[in-house]
Structures are given as C-alpha cells and as structure tokens.
Design an enzyme around this catalytic site. Structure first.
Site, PDB file in Angstrom:
ATOM      1  N   CYS A  82     -24.573 -73.887 -92.821  1.00  0.00           N
ATOM      2  CA  CYS A  82     -25.864 -74.523 -93.083  1.00  0.00           C
ATOM      3  C   CYS A  82     -25.667 -75.481 -94.254  1.00  0.00           C
ATOM      4  O   CYS A  82     -24.571 -75.579 -94.803  1.00  0.00           O
ATOM      5  CB  CYS A  82     -26.913 -73.458 -93.414  1.00  0.00           C
ATOM      6  N   CYS A  85     -28.483 -75.834 -96.742  1.00  0.00           N
ATOM      7  CA  CYS A  85     -29.550 -75.686 -97.737  1.00  0.00           C
ATOM      8  C   CYS A  85     -29.050 -75.303 -99.129  1.00  0.00           C
ATOM      9  O   CYS A  85     -29.679 -75.650-100.117  1.00  0.00           O
ATOM     10  CB  CYS A  85     -30.598 -74.700 -97.238  1.00  0.00           C
ATOM     11  N   CYS A 112     -32.227 -77.741 -94.716  1.00  0.00           N
ATOM     12  CA  CYS A 112     -31.010 -77.349 -94.005  1.00  0.00           C
ATOM     13  C   CYS A 112     -30.267 -78.510 -93.351  1.00  0.00           C
ATOM     14  O   CYS A 112     -29.444 -78.293 -92.452  1.00  0.00           O
ATOM     15  CB  CYS A 112     -31.334 -76.273 -92.983  1.00  0.00           C
ATOM     16  N   LYS A 146     -34.246 -67.219 -85.717  1.00  0.00           N
ATOM     17  CA  LYS A 146     -34.449 -67.110 -87.160  1.00  0.00           C
ATOM     18  C   LYS A 146     -35.875 -67.537 -87.461  1.00  0.00           C
ATOM     19  O   LYS A 146     -36.271 -68.665 -87.172  1.00  0.00           O
ATOM     20  CB  LYS A 146     -33.456 -68.012 -87.889  1.00  0.00           C
ATOM     21  N   ARG A 148     -39.866 -74.365 -94.249  1.00  0.00           N
ATOM     22  CA  ARG A 148     -38.965 -74.633 -93.123  1.00  0.00           C
ATOM     23  C   ARG A 148     -39.655 -74.488 -91.773  1.00  0.00           C
ATOM     24  O   ARG A 148     -39.021 -74.257 -90.759  1.00  0.00           O
ATOM     25  CB  ARG A 148     -37.781 -73.668 -93.170  1.00  0.00           C
ATOM     26  N   GLU A 160     -35.124 -69.270 -77.361  1.00  0.00           N
ATOM     27  CA  GLU A 160     -34.072 -69.669 -78.309  1.00  0.00           C
ATOM     28  C   GLU A 160     -32.750 -68.973 -77.971  1.00  0.00           C
ATOM     29  O   GLU A 160     -31.684 -69.582 -78.009  1.00  0.00           O
ATOM     30  CB  GLU A 160     -34.475 -69.297 -79.748  1.00  0.00           C
ATOM     31  N   LYS A 216     -33.288 -62.486 -87.023  1.00  0.00           N
ATOM     32  CA  LYS A 216     -33.404 -62.454 -88.480  1.00  0.00           C
ATOM     33  C   LYS A 216     -34.816 -62.841 -88.887  1.00  0.00           C
ATOM     34  O   LYS A 216     -35.294 -63.865 -88.409  1.00  0.00           O
ATOM     35  CB  LYS A 216     -32.409 -63.448 -89.058  1.00  0.00           C
ATOM     36  N   SER A 255     -32.922 -60.301 -97.536  1.00  0.00           N
ATOM     37  CA  SER A 255     -33.094 -60.002 -98.955  1.00  0.00           C
ATOM     38  C   SER A 255     -34.415 -59.307 -99.264  1.00  0.00           C
ATOM     39  O   SER A 255     -34.454 -58.391-100.088  1.00  0.00           O
ATOM     40  CB  SER A 255     -32.964 -61.294 -99.764  1.00  0.00           C
ATOM     41  N   TYR A 301     -27.246 -55.998 -97.162  1.00  0.00           N
ATOM     42  CA  TYR A 301     -26.795 -55.946 -98.554  1.00  0.00           C
ATOM     43  C   TYR A 301     -26.513 -54.513 -98.994  1.00  0.00           C
ATOM     44  O   TYR A 301     -25.991 -54.292-100.080  1.00  0.00           O
ATOM     45  CB  TYR A 301     -27.845 -56.596 -99.470  1.00  0.00           C
TER      46      TYR A 301
HETATM   47  C1  PBG Z   1     -30.107 -70.401 -94.967  1.00  0.00           C
HETATM   48  C2  PBG Z   1     -30.155 -68.942 -95.030  1.00  0.00           C
HETATM   49  C3  PBG Z   1     -31.219 -68.190 -95.538  1.00  0.00           C
HETATM   50  C4  PBG Z   1     -30.848 -66.854 -95.391  1.00  0.00           C
HETATM   51  C5  PBG Z   1     -29.591 -66.811 -94.824  1.00  0.00           C
HETATM   52  N1  PBG Z   1     -29.195 -68.124 -94.573  1.00  0.00           N
HETATM   53  C6  PBG Z   1     -32.453 -68.609 -96.215  1.00  0.00           C
HETATM   54  C7  PBG Z   1     -33.445 -69.441 -95.545  1.00  0.00           C
HETATM   55  O1  PBG Z   1     -33.356 -69.753 -94.354  1.00  0.00           O
HETATM   56  O2  PBG Z   1     -34.364 -69.855 -96.232  1.00  0.00           O
HETATM   57  C8  PBG Z   1     -31.701 -65.697 -95.800  1.00  0.00           C
HETATM   58  C9  PBG Z   1     -30.974 -64.453 -96.101  1.00  0.00           C
HETATM   59  C10 PBG Z   1     -31.779 -63.424 -96.790  1.00  0.00           C
HETATM   60  O3  PBG Z   1     -32.976 -63.572 -97.098  1.00  0.00           O
HETATM   61  O4  PBG Z   1     -31.189 -62.371 -97.072  1.00  0.00           O
HETATM   62  N2  PBG Z   1     -28.912 -70.915 -94.591  1.00  0.00           N
END
Ligand code: PBG
Length: 324
Positions: free
Chosen positions: A122, A124, A132, A197, A218, A234, A249, A275, A314
C-alpha cells in the site's frame, strides 16, 4: 431422527475435559497466525505504541535481532509495515530498491529465512496526505495507483517478500500486481488479497502506530461496513483476477462475512484482527473487566470457527510465549 429430551441429552458430551476436547470442532495453532510488525527508520530505541499496549515500533537497526526472536518464539509468519520519514505525494520511497520497504523486507528475510514474510502492499504509510495512492482532483486515482502497486510488488518480492498483500482497495489491483510480478519472472510469488477491507473505525490505533496522518477518510475506496453482498462481489472479483488467498478485515465484527465467503470460495481465507480489536481486549483486561488470556483465545477461535484459515493478530507473540 434423534429422539428429543429426555432421551437426547447434549450435556453428556460435556461431562469431562477429555470428552470436551474430543468433540471440539475448531482449534487454533501457531501455524495459523501471522504477526504484524511496525518498523521505523531513523529510530534508536523501541517506541511503545500508546494505543496498543505491548506493541512497539521496531527501530530498523534492531529489526534483524527482533525478527530472530519472533522466529525463535515459534511464529511462522510476519507482516511488515514501514514507518516512513521519507514521505511524498505518491509513496515514492516504496518504489526504490534502497527505500525503507525494500530494506526492511531484506533484513527480515535475511534474519530468519524460514519465516514467511508478507509485505503489506500500500502507499498510505509513505504519503504525506496519508491516502493509499496517487491523488488527482481530491480522489485517489485508481488506474495510476494500481500501476504503482505493481511496481511496489516487484520491489518487495525482489527484496525478499514471500507473499504480496495489497491493502489499497483499488479496483483491478490484483490483476495489475499479478501481471507485474509475472512480467518480471516472479511467477511463484503468491498474492494475498485484502479482498474485503471495510472503512472501519477499528483501525484507529493502527494509524497512530504507523504514523499515518490521514486527511479525510477512505470511504471512496474501502467498503461500507454495513454491506455484506458487496463483500462477496469483492472476493469473487479478486479470485477472478488471480488472488491466491482472500482476506476479511476487520475480523471480529465481521464473522458473518467470513462465513459467507468461506462458503463461496475454495481459496485459503485470512482474517485480520485489527488494532482496535486488540486495543479493546488489552484495555478491558488492564481495567480488570475481563480475563485477557481467555478472551484472546475465544476471539481467535471464533474467527476460525466462522471460516478463516489464517489470522493476522497482534496477540501472536503473546500466544507464542504462553501457548494455547
Ligand atoms: C493500510 C492498512 C491499514 C491497516 C492495515 N493496512 C489502515 C487503514 O486502512 O487505514 C489497519 C491495521 C489495523 O488496524 O490493525 N495499508
């Protein structure tokens, strides 16, 4: 037909631990887990991520040692995220053979060749605006961005990435990446598509961890969290473009989506416990509200039960240390 109660008693198979273990339908092992890591250039010491207790930005110069520890703990796979000090309007640092992305992949792979190193693909974390891809008229330009994603994939694979995992949510990105890899002789490098995503508020802590100052949101490229059918479209599209693996995700709030995609595709399916999911469990445990170890195992088990084969989490390092 099974006769009803009192002949049928479901509690019979729950009577002892051994019996419960015998009839357990789902299990999670270290073979299923991928550990995401953050690597920062020009950093001297491990920097704790305040919003993700237990997670640190790894200084680039300490990456080799850390990756060795991760592999020694029994982790089978990592996903790498760069924290860049060289941002520009299109993420040009990722397209350089001596940029952070290429350097961290090479260092990680050299330190532990047996680890499966997956490159989050990516822009970003490497753009000044935090989006992105390439911006034209206040919008991420799809077709220019997928061309750049193809270039970044070739750089990543040459540097040592075993798997390319595009997370930009651009249309046609899988086909563009497959064509770029194949065109450069990298026909054996698999693509793990972040196929579904969502534009999720659960990414909040990650943005702090990865040093991403996003202006705006986004929603013009990531999916509306309230759409399920579109998630299937998708996935089908990415499979048709040549994805080797699919992904959903975030994971926990989207078990229905995982389950539906599992029924419609034969590809390996990954789910990313993001996260925000991590932070919720960590902070609730710190407050004494829940038993962290048990909640972590229950949440990962539920993601597998829904149909995921692989889980990005994590918690992988905690689990490697503690066992299941
Ligand atoms: C962007 C990316 C993101 C995450 C993984 N790859 C953030 C986003 O799309 O804003 C999020 C991972 C997470 O929250 O643990 N390339």
């Amino acid at each position: 037909m099974v006769p009803p109660f009192p002949t049928m008693r479901l509690r019979r198979l729950r009577a002892s631990q051994a019996l419960r273990d015998l009839v357990q339908e789902t299990s999670v092992s270290l073979n299923d887990l991928i550990y995401p890591i953050f690597v920062e250039e020009e950093l001297d010491d491990f920097a704790p991520v305040e919003s993700m207790p237990g997670i640190y930005r790894i200084p680039e110069r300490k990456l080799a040692g850390t990756v060795k520890e991760i592999a020694a703990a029994g982790i089978k796979s990592i996903m790498t995220f760069g924290v860049s000090h060289h941002k520009d309007d299109h993420g040009g640092d990722t397209l350089r053979e001596d940029g952070l992305l290429a350097r961290m992949l090479k260092r990680a792979k050299d330190a532990a060749p047996e680890l499966v190193v997956i490159s989050d693909t990516c822009f970003c974390e490497y753009t000044t605006h935090g989006h992105c891809g390439v911006i034209h008229d206040d919008d991420v330009h799809n077709d220019e961005t997928i061309e750049n994603l193809g270039r970044q994939s070739v750089i990543a694979a040459r540097a040592g990435a075993d798997v390319i995992a595009p997370s930009a949510m651009m249309d046609g990105q899988i086909a563009a990446i497959r064509a770029a890899l194949d065109g450069n002789g990298l026909t054996n490098t698999p693509v793990m598509a972040y196929s579904t995503k969502f534009a999720s508020a659960f990414y909040g802590p990650f943005r702090a961890a990865s040093g991403c100052d996003l202006k705006g949101d986004r929603k013009a490229y990531q999916m509306n969290p309230l759409n399920g059918r579109e998630a299937i479209r998708e996935s089908i599209a990415d499979e048709a473009e040549g994805a080797d693996m699919l992904m959903v995700k975030p994971a926990g709030p989207y078990l229905d989506v995982i389950s539906q995609i599992r029924q419609r595709s034969l590809l390996p399916l990954a789910a990313y416990q993001v996260s925000g999911e991590y932070a919720m469990i960590k902070f609730a445990a710190q407050a004494g509200a829940i038993d962290e170890a048990r909640v972590v195992r229950e949440s990962l088990g539920a993601i597998k039960r829904a149909g995921a084969d692989l889980i990005l989490t994590y918690f992988a390092m905690d689990i490697a240390r503690q066992g299941f």
